[in-house]
Design a protein around this motif. Sequence first.
Motif, PDB file in Angstrom:
ATOM      1  N   ALA A 250       0.832  -1.242  -0.105  1.00 55.47           N
ATOM      2  CA  ALA A 250      -0.016   0.116  -0.105  1.00 55.47           C
ATOM      3  C   ALA A 250       0.789   1.213  -0.290  1.00 55.47           C
ATOM      4  CB  ALA A 250      -0.942   0.180   1.182  1.00 55.47           C
ATOM      5  N   PHE A 251       1.936   1.399   0.872  1.00 55.11           N
ATOM      6  CA  PHE A 251       2.950   2.406   0.825  1.00 55.11           C
ATOM      7  C   PHE A 251       3.413   2.638  -0.556  1.00 55.11           C
ATOM      8  CE2 PHE A 251       1.979   3.058   5.166  1.00 55.11           C
ATOM      9  CZ  PHE A 251       2.984   4.193   5.482  1.00 55.11           C
ATOM     10  N   ALA A 252       3.817   1.544  -0.960  1.00 52.23           N
ATOM     11  CA  ALA A 252       4.516   1.657  -2.584  1.00 52.23           C
ATOM     12  C   ALA A 252       3.595   2.320  -3.455  1.00 52.23           C
ATOM     13  CB  ALA A 252       5.007   0.111  -2.873  1.00 52.23           C
ATOM     14  N   GLY A 253       2.324   1.683  -3.709  1.00 52.20           N
ATOM     15  CA  GLY A 253       1.392   2.366  -4.482  1.00 52.20           C
ATOM     16  C   GLY A 253       1.121   3.950  -3.989  1.00 52.20           C
ATOM     17  N   ALA A 254       0.974   4.039  -2.838  1.00 58.84           N
ATOM     18  CA  ALA A 254       0.529   5.398  -2.471  1.00 58.84           C
ATOM     19  C   ALA A 254       1.679   6.419  -2.534  1.00 58.84           C
ATOM     20  CB  ALA A 254       0.179   5.510  -1.080  1.00 58.84           C
ATOM     21  N   LEU A 255       3.064   6.083  -2.586  1.00 57.82           N
ATOM     22  CA  LEU A 255       4.026   6.782  -2.911  1.00 57.82           C
ATOM     23  C   LEU A 255       4.710   6.796  -4.299  1.00 57.82           C
ATOM     24  CD1 LEU A 255       6.094   5.952   0.234  1.00 57.82           C
ATOM     25  CD2 LEU A 255       5.034   8.092  -0.109  1.00 57.82           C
ATOM     26  N   GLY A 256       4.212   5.813  -5.012  1.00 55.73           N
ATOM     27  CA  GLY A 256       4.721   5.563  -6.377  1.00 55.73           C
ATOM     28  C   GLY A 256       5.861   5.361  -6.584  1.00 55.73           C
ATOM     29  N   VAL A 257       6.482   4.308  -5.421  1.00 52.62           N
ATOM     30  CA  VAL A 257       7.853   3.772  -5.741  1.00 52.62           C
ATOM     31  C   VAL A 257       8.020   2.495  -5.637  1.00 52.62           C
ATOM     32  CG1 VAL A 257       8.579   5.787  -4.512  1.00 52.62           C
ATOM     33  CG2 VAL A 257       7.896   3.971  -3.203  1.00 52.62           C
ATOM     34  N   ARG A 258       8.986   1.947  -5.988  1.00 45.71           N
ATOM     35  CA  ARG A 258       9.248   0.478  -6.196  1.00 45.71           C
ATOM     36  C   ARG A 258       9.707  -0.059  -4.881  1.00 45.71           C
ATOM     37  NH1 ARG A 258      11.291   0.363 -10.919  1.00 45.71           N
ATOM     38  NH2 ARG A 258      13.487   0.232 -10.140  1.00 45.71           N
ATOM     39  N   LEU A 259       9.504  -1.039  -3.994  1.00 52.87           N
ATOM     40  CA  LEU A 259       9.790  -1.571  -3.046  1.00 52.87           C
ATOM     41  C   LEU A 259      10.015  -3.186  -2.988  1.00 52.87           C
ATOM     42  CD1 LEU A 259       7.610   0.140  -0.112  1.00 52.87           C
ATOM     43  CD2 LEU A 259       9.833   0.819  -1.107  1.00 52.87           C
ATOM     44  N   GLY A 260      10.863  -3.757  -1.984  1.00 50.23           N
ATOM     45  CA  GLY A 260      11.253  -4.965  -2.116  1.00 50.23           C
ATOM     46  C   GLY A 260      12.546  -5.329  -3.087  1.00 50.23           C
ATOM     47  N   GLY A 261      13.037  -6.464  -3.240  1.00 49.66           N
ATOM     48  CA  GLY A 261      13.988  -7.046  -3.890  1.00 49.66           C
ATOM     49  C   GLY A 261      15.102  -7.619  -3.100  1.00 49.66           C
ATOM     50  N   THR A 262      16.360  -7.152  -3.300  1.00 51.86           N
ATOM     51  CA  THR A 262      17.484  -7.962  -2.389  1.00 51.86           C
ATOM     52  C   THR A 262      17.532  -7.239  -1.177  1.00 51.86           C
ATOM     53  OG1 THR A 262      18.517  -8.354  -4.722  1.00 51.86           O
ATOM     54  CG2 THR A 262      19.859  -8.402  -2.612  1.00 51.86           C
ATOM     55  N   LEU A 263      17.550  -8.207  -0.110  1.00 48.01           N
ATOM     56  CA  LEU A 263      17.986  -7.774   1.351  1.00 48.01           C
ATOM     57  C   LEU A 263      19.139  -8.337   1.895  1.00 48.01           C
ATOM     58  CD1 LEU A 263      14.221  -7.928   2.646  1.00 48.01           C
ATOM     59  CD2 LEU A 263      15.242  -5.921   1.461  1.00 48.01           C
ATOM     60  N   ALA A 264      19.639  -7.592   2.784  1.00 48.70           N
ATOM     61  CA  ALA A 264      20.796  -8.652   3.326  1.00 48.70           C
ATOM     62  C   ALA A 264      20.561  -8.014   4.894  1.00 48.70           C
ATOM     63  CB  ALA A 264      22.383  -7.733   2.997  1.00 48.70           C
ATOM     64  N   TYR A 265      20.605  -9.339   5.558  1.00 43.13           N
ATOM     65  CA  TYR A 265      20.697  -9.567   7.090  1.00 43.13           C
ATOM     66  C   TYR A 265      21.797 -10.273   7.865  1.00 43.13           C
ATOM     67  CZ  TYR A 265      15.667  -8.162   6.569  1.00 43.13           C
ATOM     68  OH  TYR A 265      14.409  -7.756   6.521  1.00 43.13           O
ATOM     69  N   ALA A 266      22.713  -9.285   8.458  1.00 42.61           N
ATOM     70  CA  ALA A 266      23.920  -9.877   9.040  1.00 42.61           C
ATOM     71  C   ALA A 266      24.513 -11.097   8.210  1.00 42.61           C
ATOM     72  CB  ALA A 266      23.435 -10.445  10.245  1.00 42.61           C
ATOM     73  N   GLY A 267      24.771 -10.819   6.939  1.00 43.80           N
ATOM     74  CA  GLY A 267      25.468 -11.513   5.997  1.00 43.80           C
ATOM     75  C   GLY A 267      24.674 -12.556   5.229  1.00 43.80           C
ATOM     76  N   ARG A 268      23.352 -12.454   5.639  1.00 44.68           N
ATOM     77  CA  ARG A 268      22.478 -13.332   4.957  1.00 44.68           C
ATOM     78  C   ARG A 268      21.861 -12.769   3.858  1.00 44.68           C
ATOM     79  NH1 ARG A 268      17.081 -14.433   5.979  1.00 44.68           N
ATOM     80  NH2 ARG A 268      17.239 -13.473   8.046  1.00 44.68           N
ATOM     81  N   VAL A 269      21.759 -12.883   2.650  1.00 46.20           N
ATOM     82  CA  VAL A 269      21.059 -12.223   1.532  1.00 46.20           C
ATOM     83  C   VAL A 269      20.037 -13.011   1.060  1.00 46.20           C
ATOM     84  CG1 VAL A 269      21.233 -11.619  -1.127  1.00 46.20           C
ATOM     85  CG2 VAL A 269      23.292 -11.561   0.409  1.00 46.20           C
TER      86      VAL A 269
END
Length: 325
Positions: A250-269
């Motif tokens: 909902a925030f992505a659509g409201a702001l008109g931006v692309r979210l998600g994709g590659t994330l990195a947590y403490a060395g874990r992609v």
Amino acid sequence: MRAKRVDHLGFACGAALGYLGDLALGDPRRGHPVAAFGRAAGAVERRLWRDHRGSGALHTLLCAGGAAAGAALLARTARPSRTAGVALTAAATWAVLGGTSLGREARAVGGALAAGDLDVARERLPHLCGRDPQALDHQQIARAVVESVAENTSDAVVGALVWGALAGVPGLVGFRAVNTLDAMVGHKSPRHRRFGWASARLDDVVGWPGARLTAVLAVLAGPDPRRAWRVARRDASRHPSPNAGPVEAAFAGALGVRLGGTLAYAGRVEERPVLGAELRPVEVGDIERAVRLSRRVSLLALGTALAGRAVGSLLGKSIATRRSR
């Protein structure tokens, strides 16, 4: 019936005062009740920890159940005095809300990015989320901030207000206790994969109504409700989290931006599905837009929670009247 009406009015006044308190003061640097709960929960974990779901369930029951039971006892003690009830509700609401601190931290990272200081931005990012800041570039940090603002609008504000409307002070405190436990032990680290299972699942359950309300309000409060609704309806289920999905989409659509994709947590992609794939990438200026949208959603959530509690009170009165005939 008059007692119930007074209880509703007292809760409304207390919740509004607590919301204003968070708006004006934010979280204190020291002595915050949630931090005290976290230290207590950590001490209980050190005594109970076993690599077993049952031990984790007991930890969740003792910590979250104990916090809610303590809040219920305080609410009952304060019930004879309307002033005491308002004060308790205001204090509990202020303690569990984190909207102002959320916006403050997001703007701090955004300011560092705008100044071109990537090192400071990386240093500040852990105040918002658990991602590995050293693995993120300028644009990825901006995206992480917008996603954190979206998710925490639900976790730090809307969800608490929903449970406050449903269950008063025990609902406020219980929701924050569950959400805090999930942040502490609900992640899939080797230590908490089994022990934190109960906290993570309970957080999914109690976060469900607040996440849906947050998504709906983000659609309504954004500049393009049709686009926000389209992205939220299409992409929410692609997210691995049942509650973060609707909110971030909902925030992505409201702001008109692309979210998600590659994330990195403490060395874990981790590769996450993209939300709003046809929209543009996040820019630094979108952090401020996300904070403002979060503020509008939070204010609408307060009004919705108080209105919902009033309607519930009227329905309860109507049912009681029919039964007495």
